[in-house]
Motif scaffolding. Structure first.
Motif, PDB file in Angstrom:
ATOM      1  N   VAL A   1       0.855  -1.244  -0.193  1.00 43.09           N
ATOM      2  CA  VAL A   1       0.292   0.401  -0.428  1.00 43.09           C
ATOM      3  C   VAL A   1       0.482   1.160  -0.004  1.00 43.09           C
ATOM      4  N   ALA A   2       1.868   1.406   0.423  1.00 46.44           N
ATOM      5  CA  ALA A   2       2.967   2.061   0.788  1.00 46.44           C
ATOM      6  C   ALA A   2       3.496   2.716   0.195  1.00 46.44           C
ATOM      7  N   LEU A   3       3.902   2.205  -1.741  1.00 45.24           N
ATOM      8  CA  LEU A   3       4.537   2.070  -2.764  1.00 45.24           C
ATOM      9  C   LEU A   3       2.998   2.565  -3.816  1.00 45.24           C
TER      10      LEU A   3
ATOM     11  N   ILE B   1       5.058  11.123  -5.256  1.00 48.03           N
ATOM     12  CA  ILE B   1       5.662  11.783  -6.176  1.00 48.03           C
ATOM     13  C   ILE B   1       5.238  12.343  -7.033  1.00 48.03           C
ATOM     14  N   VAL B   2       4.244  12.055  -7.499  1.00 47.73           N
ATOM     15  CA  VAL B   2       3.329  13.269  -8.543  1.00 47.73           C
ATOM     16  C   VAL B   2       3.124  14.337  -8.445  1.00 47.73           C
ATOM     17  N   ASP B   3       2.468  15.166  -6.779  1.00 44.81           N
ATOM     18  CA  ASP B   3       2.628  15.619  -6.530  1.00 44.81           C
ATOM     19  C   ASP B   3       3.430  16.591  -5.797  1.00 44.81           C
ATOM     20  N   MET B   4       4.361  15.791  -5.512  1.00 43.08           N
ATOM     21  CA  MET B   4       6.309  16.825  -5.635  1.00 43.08           C
ATOM     22  C   MET B   4       6.700  17.079  -7.088  1.00 43.08           C
ATOM     23  N   ILE B   5       6.310  16.585  -7.896  1.00 48.80           N
ATOM     24  CA  ILE B   5       6.585  16.636  -9.123  1.00 48.80           C
ATOM     25  C   ILE B   5       6.151  18.177  -9.788  1.00 48.80           C
TER      26      ILE B   5
ATOM     27  N   GLU C   1      12.966  11.803   1.622  1.00 46.51           N
ATOM     28  CA  GLU C   1      12.049  11.296   1.462  1.00 46.51           C
ATOM     29  C   GLU C   1      12.225  10.154   0.144  1.00 46.51           C
ATOM     30  N   LEU C   2      13.164  10.639  -0.785  1.00 45.22           N
ATOM     31  CA  LEU C   2      12.807   9.766  -1.394  1.00 45.22           C
ATOM     32  C   LEU C   2      13.932   8.495  -1.141  1.00 45.22           C
ATOM     33  N   LEU C   3      15.530   8.480  -0.676  1.00 41.84           N
ATOM     34  CA  LEU C   3      15.851   7.813  -0.135  1.00 41.84           C
ATOM     35  C   LEU C   3      15.035   6.533   0.455  1.00 41.84           C
ATOM     36  N   TRP C   4      13.882   7.224   1.459  1.00 42.13           N
ATOM     37  CA  TRP C   4      13.071   6.668   2.493  1.00 42.13           C
ATOM     38  C   TRP C   4      12.469   5.227   1.550  1.00 42.13           C
ATOM     39  N   MET C   5      11.540   6.205   0.358  1.00 41.46           N
ATOM     40  CA  MET C   5      11.538   5.076  -0.619  1.00 41.46           C
ATOM     41  C   MET C   5      12.374   4.005  -1.092  1.00 41.46           C
ATOM     42  N   ALA C   6      12.904   4.909  -2.361  1.00 37.96           N
ATOM     43  CA  ALA C   6      13.854   3.318  -2.445  1.00 37.96           C
ATOM     44  C   ALA C   6      14.919   2.608  -1.466  1.00 37.96           C
TER      45      ALA C   6
ATOM     46  N   ALA D   1      13.566  -3.289   2.129  1.00 38.39           N
ATOM     47  CA  ALA D   1      12.757  -3.807   2.623  1.00 38.39           C
ATOM     48  C   ALA D   1      11.486  -4.985   2.576  1.00 38.39           C
ATOM     49  N   ARG D   2      11.404  -4.420   0.737  1.00 36.54           N
ATOM     50  CA  ARG D   2       9.975  -5.081  -0.087  1.00 36.54           C
ATOM     51  C   ARG D   2      10.693  -6.230  -0.282  1.00 36.54           C
ATOM     52  N   PRO D   3      12.171  -6.759  -0.535  1.00 32.43           N
ATOM     53  CA  PRO D   3      12.438  -8.051  -1.152  1.00 32.43           C
ATOM     54  C   PRO D   3      12.880  -8.403   0.444  1.00 32.43           C
ATOM     55  N   VAL D   4      13.244  -8.243   1.489  1.00 31.82           N
ATOM     56  CA  VAL D   4      13.533  -8.863   2.472  1.00 31.82           C
ATOM     57  C   VAL D   4      11.876  -9.544   3.071  1.00 31.82           C
ATOM     58  N   ILE D   5      11.280  -8.802   3.270  1.00 31.26           N
ATOM     59  CA  ILE D   5       9.672  -9.018   3.882  1.00 31.26           C
ATOM     60  C   ILE D   5       9.293 -10.027   2.732  1.00 31.26           C
ATOM     61  N   PHE D   6       9.410 -10.198   1.692  1.00 23.96           N
ATOM     62  CA  PHE D   6       8.811 -10.866   0.520  1.00 23.96           C
ATOM     63  C   PHE D   6       9.941 -11.825   0.685  1.00 23.96           C
ATOM     64  N   GLY D   7      10.966 -11.924   0.150  1.00 28.76           N
ATOM     65  CA  GLY D   7      11.635 -12.721   0.547  1.00 28.76           C
ATOM     66  C   GLY D   7      11.589 -13.818   1.854  1.00 28.76           C
ATOM     67  N   LEU D   8      11.206 -13.905   2.988  1.00 30.82           N
ATOM     68  CA  LEU D   8      10.964 -13.753   3.929  1.00 30.82           C
ATOM     69  C   LEU D   8      10.196 -14.531   4.104  1.00 30.82           C
ATOM     70  N   HIS D   9       9.036 -13.960   3.503  1.00 33.34           N
ATOM     71  CA  HIS D   9       7.497 -14.450   3.540  1.00 33.34           C
ATOM     72  C   HIS D   9       7.421 -16.410   2.866  1.00 33.34           C
ATOM     73  N   ASP D  10       8.396 -15.788   1.523  1.00 33.13           N
ATOM     74  CA  ASP D  10       8.420 -16.966   0.734  1.00 33.13           C
ATOM     75  C   ASP D  10       9.341 -18.051   1.031  1.00 33.13           C
ATOM     76  N   VAL D  11       9.859 -18.245   2.508  1.00 27.25           N
ATOM     77  CA  VAL D  11      11.276 -19.029   3.558  1.00 27.25           C
ATOM     78  C   VAL D  11      10.196 -19.715   3.758  1.00 27.25           C
ATOM     79  N   LEU D  12       9.259 -18.440   4.880  1.00 28.28           N
ATOM     80  CA  LEU D  12       8.436 -19.592   5.467  1.00 28.28           C
ATOM     81  C   LEU D  12       7.228 -20.128   4.827  1.00 28.28           C
TER      82      LEU D  12
END
Length: 610
Positions: A55-57, A64-68, A83-88, A94-105
């Motif tokens: 959802v955060a994505l 980003i559209v509003d900032m532009i 803010e951009l670094l946080w998004m990156a 964070a996303r690959p780690v969490i989804f990778g952990l989900h797949d491992v489980l």
């Protein structure tokens, strides 16, 4: 190392309770999942974090559209760097780690371990069911239910956890983000959520019900196919290939019809949800554009709302199939429960102790048994077999001879009276210890589809090679075992015997069975037509071995061929479940009763006289 540690979070071979699983479907789920509740709590947390990131994505896209729009290009990165670094960070780390952990489980912790944990627990429970339980069902259907229940319960549990967070987080987050931009944007989503819940409430129970019916028909089909394969010799002998094909075809036709009915309901659900999703996309996007034209929302809000409803559209289709899959799996679990969640008919009493045999006396006191019919079979039977005594049970078919032996083995519980071994009521001792003290050779010898050695060591798993060879020689099985081979090139003791021992002749199977009992060397011996599959020459050859085997043991022998038991210490004649005569062969012949008539029939009573 980390992956190996995670993979061991569920140990499918750890000690588990040996109790009857609940007959209620939700309690059935809880019964098994409580063993792995920590792993599922972890999965729930990972699923929550994954849904929040997704959802955060979409929120990032709108930001980003509003900032532009609000920032000149030259100052864009300088002003919004953090803010951009946080998004990156969220997208790249964070996303690959969490989804990778989900797949491992799911794929390395739960999938390979939970299914087999459930199967092992169910297999152990079913193995201890009564003989009647297995006689009343197809072996193939029982096996299929054991296998499918573990898989279906695991999948539906994992899917439920995944779907729960996606539904809750997406719905709540979308409502919050839409309301934050303009509360009018919430209206189409609220209407859609209401309609979506109503559609699932209508379709899901019906999909579930039809799934249960389809699963039952699939189990029936499996049972018929396996039954034909198991009895392939009979099928070939009676030239009934077409009949068997038709028998399976009827079950296939039924299963096809039931699956079609289930498919119709799924198609209706799919069409309804797809139509609703189209209305959500058009309604929300049109409303966002109108609000933007009125200056009430930014262009970023349009990007956010349009992107999020498209994602909800895709997710709703996924949720629909997940929910359908969940209830299809629940249907399969319910089908499996018909076999797994049945109470055991013969159980050990609380605190049952091992049987200790010192002398080998067997005593039947006022025994009554009628297979639950109220009368017939055995009624008020009293019999004492003294330590070391060899008795023969004689009588016409249906007299109760085999039933009496089955009661002694406690394959069934007596309905009245009791059976004692050395003064110990067999109902008060453990079944395993009782059967360990009894060796039995049956008329219809069934071997396991394993090697000769494995079949022999069923009698004594810790036997030495010397003990095994001695038992084989005494049973005269050493004459044919070295010549045996299988399709894999294994020979002799390592050769596999085929399902139920079909690669061996009847006499060979019988000699393996006798060697197995010789190896067991139990103090009580039961011979149920033990030499019926042997020709006269082979029977004479191993008669000496049987005599040796019977030395010092309490022996109960059943034989229709009276000449094989005429030398027993005592013959007990049964008729209609009662003892009508008892004595030695000579005494019974002199008495001129039922035994004398049976003897006359077998020694010339049916031979015509000129």
């Amino acid at each position: 190392m980390l992956l190996r540690r995670l993979e061991k979070l569920i140990d499918p071979f750890r000690p588990l309770p040996d109790t009857q699983p609940p007959a209620n479907v939700w309690r059935f789920y809880a019964y098994f999942l409580r063993e792995v509740r920590g792993v599922f709590a972890f999965l729930l947390l990972v699923g929550l974090l994954g849904a929040l990131i997704e959802v955060a994505l979409f929120d990032f896209l709108g930001r980003i559209v509003d900032m532009i729009q609000a920032t000149p290009g030259s100052a864009f990165f300088g002003r919004h760097r953090n803010e951009l670094l946080w998004m990156a960070f969220v997208a790249l780390i964070a996303r690959p780690v969490i989804f990778g952990l989900h797949d491992v489980l799911v794929h390395q912790v739960i999938n390979p371990n939970l299914s087999n944990l459930i199967r092992r627990q169910n297999h152990r429970y079913v193995l201890k069911q009564s003989l009647t339980f297995f006689q009343n069902d197809f072996a193939g259907r029982i096996a299929q239910r054991i296998m499918q229940t573990g898989f279906s319960l695991r999948d539906s549990a994992v899917q439920s956890v995944d779907a729960l967070w996606h539904v809750v987080i997406y719905a709540i987050s979308a409502l919050v983000l839409f309301a934050k931009a303009d509360w009018w944007l919430v209206v189409p989503l609220l209407v859609w959520i209401g309609c979506y819940i109503a559609a699932l409430s209508y379709f899901v129970p019906r999909v579930k019900a039809r799934s249960v019916i389809a699963t039952e028909s699939r189990s029936k089909l499996m049972g018929r196919i396996v039954d034909g394969y198991t009895n392939i010799t009979t099928l070939k002998l009676f030239a009934h290939t077409q009949h068997e094909e038709s028998y399976a075809r009827d079950a296939m036709a039924e299963q096809t019809d039931k699956t079609r009915l289930s498919g119709r309901m799924i198609s209706g659900m799919d069409f309804t949800i797809t139509a609703m999703n189209g209305l959500l996309i058009v309604g929300t996007s049109a409303l966002a554009l109108w609000l933007w034209s009125q200056g009430r929302v930014s262009a970023g809000t349009i990007a956010l709302t349009t992107g999020l409803v498209i994602r909800i559209n895709n997710m709703s289709g996924w949720i629909m199939w997940v929910v359908n899959g969940i209830f299809e799996n629940v249907g399969q679990v319910q089908d499996g429960m018909q076999t797994i969640a049945l109470p055991r008919a013969v159980i050990d009493q609380p605190g049952a102790k091992p049987l200790h045999v010192t002398r080998g006396e067997v005593r039947f006191e006022h025994v009554g048994f009628h297979y639950g019919k109220g009368s017939g079979v055995i009624e008020g039977l009293d019999l004492v077999v003294h330590p070391g005594e060899r008795i023969g049970l004689v009588g016409p078919s249906g007299a109760g001879k085999s039933t009496l032996v089955n009661l002694l083995l406690r394959l069934y519980d007596v309905e009245r009276g009791r059976i004692l071994v050395d003064g110990q009521d067999i109902a008060a001792v453990t079944q395993e210890s009782l059967r360990e003290q009894i060796g039995m050779v049956t008329q219809d010898t069934s071997l396991l589809h394993r090697s000769i050695r494995d079949n022999l060591r069923y009698g004594k798993p810790d036997s030495t090679e010397a003990e095994l060879l001695q038992a084989v020689r005494r049973a005269r099985a050493d004459e044919f075992i070295p010549q045996l081979s299988d399709v894999q090139g294994r020979r002799g003791f390592d050769a596999l015997v085929g399902e139920r021992g079909v690669k061996l002749s009847g006499g060979q199977r019988q000699r393996i069975a006798i060697a197995r009992v010789l190896l067991k060397d139990a103090p009580i011996l039961i011979l149920d037509e033990a030499t019926s599959a042997l020709d006269s020459e082979v029977e004479a050859a191993i008669q000496e071995s049987l005599e040796t085997l019977m030395q010092g043991k309490t022996v109960i022998a059943i034989a229709h061929r009276l000449s094989t038991i005429a030398r027993m210490d005592r013959l007990v004649v049964l008729d209609g479940g009662r003892i009508v005569e008892s004595g030695t062969h000579a005494e019974l012949l002199e008495h001129g009763g039922l035994y004398a008539r049976l003897w006359a029939h077998q020694t010339g009573g049916f031979v015509g006289v000129d």
